[in-house]
Design an enzyme around this catalytic site. Structure first.
Site, PDB file in Angstrom:
ATOM      1  N   ILE A  96       0.907  -1.158   0.000  1.00 24.88           N
ATOM      2  CA  ILE A  96       0.000   0.000   0.000  1.00 24.88           C
ATOM      3  C   ILE A  96       0.945   1.206   0.000  1.00 24.88           C
ATOM      4  O   ILE A  96       1.889   1.263   0.786  1.00 24.88           O
ATOM      5  CB  ILE A  96      -0.945  -0.021   1.227  1.00 24.88           C
ATOM      6  CG1 ILE A  96      -1.879   1.185   1.260  1.00 24.88           C
ATOM      7  CG2 ILE A  96      -0.183  -0.096   2.536  1.00 24.88           C
ATOM      8  CD1 ILE A  96      -2.939   1.098   2.398  1.00 24.88           C
ATOM      9  N   SER A  97       0.739   2.145  -0.919  1.00 29.71           N
ATOM     10  CA  SER A  97       1.704   3.233  -1.093  1.00 29.71           C
ATOM     11  C   SER A  97       1.701   4.186   0.101  1.00 29.71           C
ATOM     12  O   SER A  97       0.714   4.311   0.829  1.00 29.71           O
ATOM     13  CB  SER A  97       1.392   4.013  -2.378  1.00 29.71           C
ATOM     14  OG  SER A  97       1.369   3.147  -3.476  1.00 29.71           O
ATOM     15  N   GLN A  98       2.820   4.900   0.252  1.00 26.40           N
ATOM     16  CA  GLN A  98       2.983   5.947   1.274  1.00 26.40           C
ATOM     17  C   GLN A  98       1.834   6.966   1.139  1.00 26.40           C
ATOM     18  O   GLN A  98       1.479   7.352   0.014  1.00 26.40           O
ATOM     19  CB  GLN A  98       4.330   6.607   0.996  1.00 26.40           C
ATOM     20  CG  GLN A  98       4.699   7.785   1.856  1.00 26.40           C
ATOM     21  CD  GLN A  98       5.826   8.589   1.207  1.00 26.40           C
ATOM     22  OE1 GLN A  98       5.971   8.614  -0.020  1.00 26.40           O
ATOM     23  NE2 GLN A  98       6.602   9.250   2.031  1.00 26.40           N
TER      24      GLN A  98
END
Ligand code: SAM
Length: 217
Positions: free
Chosen positions: A60-62
């Site tokens: 899950i991206s930053q």
């Protein structure tokens, strides 16, 4: 754990100071319950300034990257949006709050199925999840006002440009398998306008018009 407070701090300490200005994007980031999109043992870290594992070797991206990519799409609420790389479904939920219809494509069936079930349970109704190779876009539902690619590509698949309306925006990380530059591309009457935003590190976009298959997950 006070997740509402965690989200407020994420917006005030990670997003605003780095230049995210779109109040709609900031509101969506302050609203979507990111901790529900990660496994229980990672919930306490869900609002930290980093990407987190979601299984199958994916992430899950930053939060900042999610906010930046969303801001670069310049959504006003009426758009049909295509996301490539559903992953946990978190970015999809953010897009769902800012657009009229969101199509999201994931190549790993178990991730797509989990995200679809969660998005349904949380009441994100304007979202459709598809399991397929997103490197060829989603021709059956095109054209789109905006396309967001959440995995790193070696080059821009031409299919994405062809599936954008004139004036439509594409946001995509392009570069090597291990580091990329985030590009914003606008389709014009005669071609494209391209500008770069920032350096980034995404998992690879794997498929016919992307990188070759990795090992098993
Ligand atoms: N947007 C996601 C989120 O909010 O959790 C994060 C996405 S993760 C950084 C990138 C995702 O792209 C992975 O789930 C990966 O399986 C997916 N992916 C990679 N190549 C793909 C392809 N050709 N088609 C669709 N999805 C792909």
């Amino acid at each position: 754990m006070d997740f509402i407070k965690q989200r407020r701090l994420m917006v005030d300490l990670q997003l605003r100071p780095r230049g995210i200005k779109d109040e709609g994007v900031l509101h969506a980031m302050a609203t979507v319950e990111r901790h529900l999109f990660v496994s229980e043992d990672l919930q306490e870290s869900a609002y930290d300034d980093c990407a987190l594992p979601i299984g199958c070797g994916q992430t899950i991206s930053q939060p900042y990257m999610v906010a930046l990519m969303t801001e670069l799409l310049h959504l006003e609420g009426h758009e049909r949006v295509l996301e490539i790389g559903t992953g946990s479904g978190y970015q999809t939920a953010v897009l769902s709050m800012l657009a009229s219809e969101v199509y999201t494509v994931e190549r790993i069936p178990s991730l797509a199925e989990r995200a679809q079930a969660l998005l349904e349970r949380l009441g994100y109704k304007n979202v459709q999840v598809r399991i397929s190779d997103g490197t060829i876009g989603l021709p059956s539902q095109s054209p789109f006002d905006a396309i967001l690619v959440t995995a790193g590509a070696p080059e821009i698949p031409e299919e994405y440009i062809g599936q954008l309306k004139v004036g439509g925006r594409l946001v995509i990380p392009i570069g090597s398998r291990y580091s990329q530059v985030l590009y914003q591309i606008r389709r014009t009457e005669t071609g494209i306008e391209k500008s770069d935003s920032t350096g980034c590190v995404f998992v690879p976009l794997i498929g016919e018009k992307g990188w070759k298959e990795e090992g098993l997950y």
